[in-house]
Design a protein around this motif. Sequence first.
Motif, PDB file in Angstrom:
ATOM      1  N   ASP A   1      11.719  38.756  21.590  1.00 33.59           N
ATOM      2  CA  ASP A   1      11.640  37.526  20.807  1.00 33.59           C
ATOM      3  C   ASP A   1      11.066  36.413  21.676  1.00 33.59           C
ATOM      4  OD1 ASP A   1      12.532  34.957  19.546  1.00 33.59           O
ATOM      5  OD2 ASP A   1      13.420  36.348  18.103  1.00 33.59           O
ATOM      6  N   ILE A   2      10.119  35.656  21.133  1.00 32.19           N
ATOM      7  CA  ILE A   2       9.465  34.599  21.896  1.00 32.19           C
ATOM      8  C   ILE A   2      10.469  33.560  22.375  1.00 32.19           C
ATOM      9  CG2 ILE A   2       8.928  33.290  19.797  1.00 32.19           C
ATOM     10  CD1 ILE A   2       6.749  33.445  22.963  1.00 32.19           C
ATOM     11  N   THR A   3      11.547  33.345  21.608  1.00 38.25           N
ATOM     12  CA  THR A   3      12.527  32.341  22.011  1.00 38.25           C
ATOM     13  C   THR A   3      13.296  32.763  23.254  1.00 38.25           C
ATOM     14  OG1 THR A   3      14.189  33.270  20.494  1.00 38.25           O
ATOM     15  CG2 THR A   3      12.787  31.493  19.656  1.00 38.25           C
ATOM     16  N   ALA A   4      13.307  34.056  23.564  1.00 37.69           N
ATOM     17  CA  ALA A   4      13.952  34.508  24.798  1.00 37.69           C
ATOM     18  C   ALA A   4      13.059  34.259  26.005  1.00 37.69           C
ATOM     19  CB  ALA A   4      14.302  35.993  24.687  1.00 37.69           C
ATOM     20  N   ALA A   5      11.748  34.330  25.799  1.00 35.64           N
ATOM     21  CA  ALA A   5      10.806  34.159  26.903  1.00 35.64           C
ATOM     22  C   ALA A   5      10.491  32.693  27.178  1.00 35.64           C
ATOM     23  CB  ALA A   5       9.511  34.920  26.611  1.00 35.64           C
ATOM     24  N   LEU A   6      10.546  31.839  26.163  1.00 33.87           N
ATOM     25  CA  LEU A   6      10.153  30.444  26.345  1.00 33.87           C
ATOM     26  C   LEU A   6      10.958  29.712  27.426  1.00 33.87           C
ATOM     27  CD1 LEU A   6       9.366  29.263  22.702  1.00 33.87           C
ATOM     28  CD2 LEU A   6       7.782  29.323  24.635  1.00 33.87           C
ATOM     29  N   PRO A   7      12.285  29.851  27.482  1.00 34.58           N
ATOM     30  CA  PRO A   7      13.011  29.161  28.561  1.00 34.58           C
ATOM     31  C   PRO A   7      12.567  29.616  29.948  1.00 34.58           C
ATOM     32  CG  PRO A   7      14.523  29.811  26.818  1.00 34.58           C
ATOM     33  CD  PRO A   7      13.218  30.485  26.525  1.00 34.58           C
ATOM     34  N   ARG A   8      12.241  30.887  30.098  1.00 30.99           N
ATOM     35  CA  ARG A   8      11.781  31.376  31.403  1.00 30.99           C
ATOM     36  C   ARG A   8      10.400  30.815  31.729  1.00 30.99           C
ATOM     37  NH1 ARG A   8      13.891  36.327  29.273  1.00 30.99           N
ATOM     38  NH2 ARG A   8      11.793  37.173  29.002  1.00 30.99           N
ATOM     39  N   ILE A   9       9.545  30.699  30.712  1.00 34.19           N
ATOM     40  CA  ILE A   9       8.217  30.104  30.931  1.00 34.19           C
ATOM     41  C   ILE A   9       8.369  28.645  31.352  1.00 34.19           C
ATOM     42  CG2 ILE A   9       6.074  29.400  29.778  1.00 34.19           C
ATOM     43  CD1 ILE A   9       6.318  31.939  28.058  1.00 34.19           C
ATOM     44  N   GLY A  10       9.276  27.930  30.705  1.00 37.27           N
ATOM     45  CA  GLY A  10       9.499  26.539  31.059  1.00 37.27           C
ATOM     46  C   GLY A  10      10.030  26.384  32.470  1.00 37.27           C
ATOM     47  N   ALA A  11      10.943  27.277  32.872  1.00 36.36           N
ATOM     48  CA  ALA A  11      11.549  27.192  34.196  1.00 36.36           C
ATOM     49  C   ALA A  11      10.581  27.587  35.301  1.00 36.36           C
ATOM     50  CB  ALA A  11      12.795  28.080  34.255  1.00 36.36           C
ATOM     51  N   ALA A  12       9.531  28.315  34.962  1.00 37.65           N
ATOM     52  CA  ALA A  12       8.590  28.807  35.978  1.00 37.65           C
ATOM     53  C   ALA A  12       7.601  27.747  36.441  1.00 37.65           C
ATOM     54  CB  ALA A  12       7.831  30.020  35.433  1.00 37.65           C
ATOM     55  N   ASN A  13       7.569  26.592  35.771  1.00 42.01           N
ATOM     56  CA  ASN A  13       6.639  25.517  36.152  1.00 42.01           C
ATOM     57  C   ASN A  13       5.187  25.994  36.175  1.00 42.01           C
ATOM     58  OD1 ASN A  13       8.683  23.523  36.500  1.00 42.01           O
ATOM     59  ND2 ASN A  13       9.168  24.410  38.510  1.00 42.01           N
ATOM     60  N   VAL A  14       4.825  26.759  35.153  1.00 38.67           N
ATOM     61  CA  VAL A  14       3.443  27.227  35.039  1.00 38.67           C
ATOM     62  C   VAL A  14       2.493  26.044  34.941  1.00 38.67           C
ATOM     63  CG1 VAL A  14       1.849  28.518  33.569  1.00 38.67           C
ATOM     64  CG2 VAL A  14       4.163  29.394  33.974  1.00 38.67           C
ATOM     65  N   ALA A  15       2.868  25.038  34.176  1.00 44.67           N
ATOM     66  CA  ALA A  15       2.082  23.813  34.007  1.00 44.67           C
ATOM     67  C   ALA A  15       3.042  22.700  33.614  1.00 44.67           C
ATOM     68  CB  ALA A  15       0.993  24.002  32.947  1.00 44.67           C
ATOM     69  N   ALA A  16       2.555  21.481  33.642  1.00 48.28           N
ATOM     70  CA  ALA A  16       3.384  20.328  33.259  1.00 48.28           C
ATOM     71  C   ALA A  16       3.334  20.178  31.750  1.00 48.28           C
ATOM     72  CB  ALA A  16       2.882  19.072  33.957  1.00 48.28           C
ATOM     73  N   TRP A  17       4.099  21.019  31.043  1.00 49.57           N
ATOM     74  CA  TRP A  17       4.075  20.991  29.587  1.00 49.57           C
ATOM     75  C   TRP A  17       4.567  19.649  29.089  1.00 49.57           C
ATOM     76  CZ3 TRP A  17       1.141  24.816  28.988  1.00 49.57           C
ATOM     77  CH2 TRP A  17       1.353  26.050  29.613  1.00 49.57           C
ATOM     78  N   SER A  18       3.817  19.059  28.182  1.00 50.23           N
ATOM     79  CA  SER A  18       4.140  17.721  27.694  1.00 50.23           C
ATOM     80  C   SER A  18       3.627  17.583  26.272  1.00 50.23           C
ATOM     81  CB  SER A  18       3.501  16.658  28.588  1.00 50.23           C
ATOM     82  OG  SER A  18       2.092  16.824  28.617  1.00 50.23           O
ATOM     83  N   PRO A  19       4.088  16.563  25.525  1.00 46.80           N
ATOM     84  CA  PRO A  19       3.605  16.386  24.152  1.00 46.80           C
ATOM     85  C   PRO A  19       2.090  16.275  24.089  1.00 46.80           C
ATOM     86  CG  PRO A  19       5.517  15.029  24.547  1.00 46.80           C
ATOM     87  CD  PRO A  19       5.123  15.598  25.875  1.00 46.80           C
ATOM     88  N   ALA A  20       1.519  16.796  23.010  1.00 49.79           N
ATOM     89  CA  ALA A  20       0.062  16.779  22.838  1.00 49.79           C
ATOM     90  C   ALA A  20      -0.458  15.393  22.523  1.00 49.79           C
ATOM     91  CB  ALA A  20      -0.347  17.747  21.734  1.00 49.79           C
ATOM     92  N   GLY A  21       0.388  14.517  21.984  1.00 52.79           N
ATOM     93  CA  GLY A  21      -0.054  13.168  21.624  1.00 52.79           C
ATOM     94  C   GLY A  21       0.964  12.141  22.075  1.00 52.79           C
ATOM     95  N   GLN A  22       0.795  10.936  21.603  1.00 54.87           N
ATOM     96  CA  GLN A  22       1.694   9.858  21.997  1.00 54.87           C
ATOM     97  C   GLN A  22       2.914   9.750  21.084  1.00 54.87           C
ATOM     98  OE1 GLN A  22       1.190   8.183  24.847  1.00 54.87           O
ATOM     99  NE2 GLN A  22      -0.540   9.591  25.095  1.00 54.87           N
ATOM    100  N   ARG A  23       2.869  10.434  19.952  1.00 55.25           N
ATOM    101  CA  ARG A  23       4.010  10.367  19.039  1.00 55.25           C
ATOM    102  C   ARG A  23       5.224  11.066  19.648  1.00 55.25           C
ATOM    103  NH1 ARG A  23       3.253  13.514  14.849  1.00 55.25           N
ATOM    104  NH2 ARG A  23       1.520  14.623  15.791  1.00 55.25           N
ATOM    105  N   THR A  24       6.378  10.469  19.496  1.00 57.25           N
ATOM    106  CA  THR A  24       7.573  11.081  20.074  1.00 57.25           C
ATOM    107  C   THR A  24       7.931  12.391  19.389  1.00 57.25           C
ATOM    108  OG1 THR A  24       8.957   9.771  18.576  1.00 57.25           O
ATOM    109  CG2 THR A  24       8.523   8.851  20.757  1.00 57.25           C
ATOM    110  N   SER A  25       7.450  12.582  18.145  1.00 54.82           N
ATOM    111  CA  SER A  25       7.765  13.810  17.412  1.00 54.82           C
ATOM    112  C   SER A  25       6.762  14.918  17.683  1.00 54.82           C
ATOM    113  CB  SER A  25       7.802  13.523  15.907  1.00 54.82           C
ATOM    114  OG  SER A  25       6.523  13.094  15.461  1.00 54.82           O
ATOM    115  N   ALA A  26       5.725  14.628  18.486  1.00 55.34           N
ATOM    116  CA  ALA A  26       4.679  15.620  18.705  1.00 55.34           C
ATOM    117  C   ALA A  26       5.208  16.817  19.464  1.00 55.34           C
ATOM    118  CB  ALA A  26       3.520  14.987  19.471  1.00 55.34           C
ATOM    119  N   GLY A  27       4.646  17.983  19.147  1.00 57.98           N
ATOM    120  CA  GLY A  27       5.033  19.197  19.845  1.00 57.98           C
ATOM    121  C   GLY A  27       4.376  19.275  21.205  1.00 57.98           C
ATOM    122  N   GLY A  28       4.566  20.390  21.869  1.00 56.56           N
ATOM    123  CA  GLY A  28       3.914  20.591  23.149  1.00 56.56           C
ATOM    124  C   GLY A  28       4.853  20.988  24.253  1.00 56.56           C
TER     125      GLY A  28
END
Length: 249
Positions: free
Chosen positions: A110-137
């Motif tokens: 399940d992708i939701t099991a892998a996402l926390p590990r991807i986030g913890a690995a510091n692959v990149a500085a994941w950040s919102p795609a736009g300036q809106r506080t509700s934006a994904g990313g």
Amino acid sequence: MEGFLQLLLYPLIKLFDALQGARGHWPTERRMRALASSPRARAARAAERERIRGVVDALGAVEGVEHVLTLVSDYSLAPSAFGLFRTTSDGRALMVCRMYARAYFVIREDITAALPRIGAANVAAWSPAGQRTSAGGTVEHALRWYRDGGRTAEGWAMDSPALFSPGARLHWERPGVGIHDPARPYPVVDDPRHILDRTPPDGDPAQLLREARADGRGVILELVLGADGRDHATYHVVPRGGFAGRGRL
């Protein structure tokens, strides 16, 4: 009538003549090859390739994430004739070198099991795609999207689950949204202005992804590497004039 047509076409003829004259001062194909393979261009190219390799290796090292394919296209081109009239850096350049890269991975959980590990690995500085506080990313937004069924508490559709950073974008397959198979690359030619590279070097890219999905459990991830939200990074520019741009060789 003939005089009117001549009057109408005169500015276009003069513009065409100006462009042709400008082209006469541009470097020859031989000179462009030399510029694309200069020590400075090679050093900048190597640095950009190393940056790409670092991000790809970091993602591939995450537990449960398997690397399938990396495609890198490197172009060193002169802007079009109409670039002479632009005020951007591209318009003022003699040659612009850009690198496009896409890497594909597969996870078998399940992708939701892998996402926390991807986030913890510091692959990149994941950040919102736009300036809106509700934006994904971010990882947090993606996990929230799955947890809440893609809807806010008010019932509005949430931004798609994906990860964004200034130099990388990570997307993945989910029901109803797939990853397009990459096109088969053109044959590689011996030209420093156009370099194609893939890892692994053999096989049909689309077939590699089909094989990764073969057991029905594989979820394909696509990592797009660029800069400033673009699907490419400009790693070297040769300006008009100056020592590097002189001569027609």
